[in-house]
Motif scaffolding. Sequence first.
Motif: not given
Length: 584
Positions: A123-135, A294-295
Amino acid sequence: MRTFIKSWIPQCLWILRSPSRSFHGNNRLLTSQIISYYESINQCKKELPEYFNFASDVLDEWARLEKDGRKPANPAFWWVNDKGEEVKWTFEELGSLSRKAANVLSGACGLQAGDRVIAVLPRVPEWWLLNVACMRAGIVLIPGTSQLTAKDISYRLQASKAKCIITSDTLAPAVESVLPGSQFLKSKLLVGQGSRDGWLNFKELLVVASADHQCVKTRSQDPMLIYFTSGTTGFPKMVMQSHSSYGIGFAISGRYWMNLTPSDIMWNTSDTGWVKAAWSSVFAPWICGSCVFVHHMPQFKSEVIAETLSRYPITTFCTAPTAFRMLVQHDRLLFLSSYKFPSLKHCVTGGEALNPEVLAKWKIQTGLVIHEGYGQTETVTICANMKGTKIKPGSLGRAVPPYDVQIVDEHGAVVPAGAEGTIAVRVRPWRPFCLFSEYLDNPEKTAASVRGDFYLTGDRGTMDEEGYIWFVGRADDIINSAGYRIGPFEVESALIQHPAVSDVAVVSSPDPVRGEVVKAFIVLAPAFVSHDPEKLIHELQQHVKKVTAPYKYPRKVEFVQELPKTATGKIQRKVLKNKEWAKE
């Protein structure tokens, strides 16, 4: 089904536009527009939009409303850890950073629209960033849990033909150990502070990347996500979801099950590798313009949960039933009562059935009801206990539009109210757009998931005369003892009511006379550890006979220190069952 949908949708829209809600002015328009897709599609007035992309059509629209001052001041994303570190992004900042990340994927990683990427991150911020980047880049994302072994990673790389893998420095060695057999892999992206030979460093590349990126024009039915999901036999299957299935599909459940608005802050504890993270940590809250909280929390700890709910202005909380059970188990009730959750107003759960006993205890301790929902990797929310509707403890709730949910027999015929069968979704003559596209590269499994007019979930259940669904158990978890079909959940629910039981899992055990019998693996509450085991077993057996049907009592009981669980806290009955049957 059509009549139900037609009557239900206008009611949803009326509630959405009601001045009593926290939407104000144009803040409600985006969610209204997305929900209107349901109304038009369900009434067959029009097809899905030809093109749809969650990043440009939803997130960028919230960024525009945010910039115009027509959205509450909550951030889009709020991440914390146990060291007191925080990351906050507005929708505008999420947009800028995700465009830079999309350029990293398309540039340094050499990826194109349609390519597949495996992301195995905590659970690191980059996971959410990469989700949107892939879209934005039209890249198909394949999330994986950090619990994956080298063997798991190897299988996923080969089966998916992924061209890139994104992971942390902790898991990088496991990836490197299987690289000789990964002929499709072209690039490796490292998230974290470290560096490794042959790996690209995401942080370094993000700093120098341009924020100028044109979102790929994706069609509604283009693939967006692939999740590996285990079945009863064989290797994990690849479930493919389109841009519209999740991108539009969570509008109803986000608004009316999770009760989300742009003023809300939602915390979902799911691991990033599991589909519930997509449900409740990406699509549902961001469709509604809510803040995703997110924690980092590497491991589940009751103290961390309670302290976080007490300290931060979280309004909506989602965690697994097992986690709720751990929070209210007998030796923690006093602990929980010492905390106050001043902002919390709505709780939801899913992933496994919720014990009525846990529901009652949580209500006593917090004053809040837990709204249970049900769905699968292959679906969005199938049925749920919506906000404002009557809750029947132990029920999964009623069908969520656009699904027509029924209980069917082995031939695919709908059974009468109260009769047990398979929980199923009608797919003929009209297939819900938010159902998975296919089991990738597995047409046999895709075809086998449909019987008659229905998609089969593989879960057993019943439906009462009011349309409430009652979970019995996985089809392969059902215990058939001397002709009696027994769902493990029923026995677990009975046992958990006894003060001696801290945690429990029920599976089948071989028996020369009955074929199989009920066996309970029980973690004792501390106060009962020193009790005479034989007397305690007898007491527990008699307790089950009184609480539920006598034939369901556990003929075998084993006391254990802990139960095998997934990274998200779900009990792995299969592990216990396999060990039990291996003794035969």
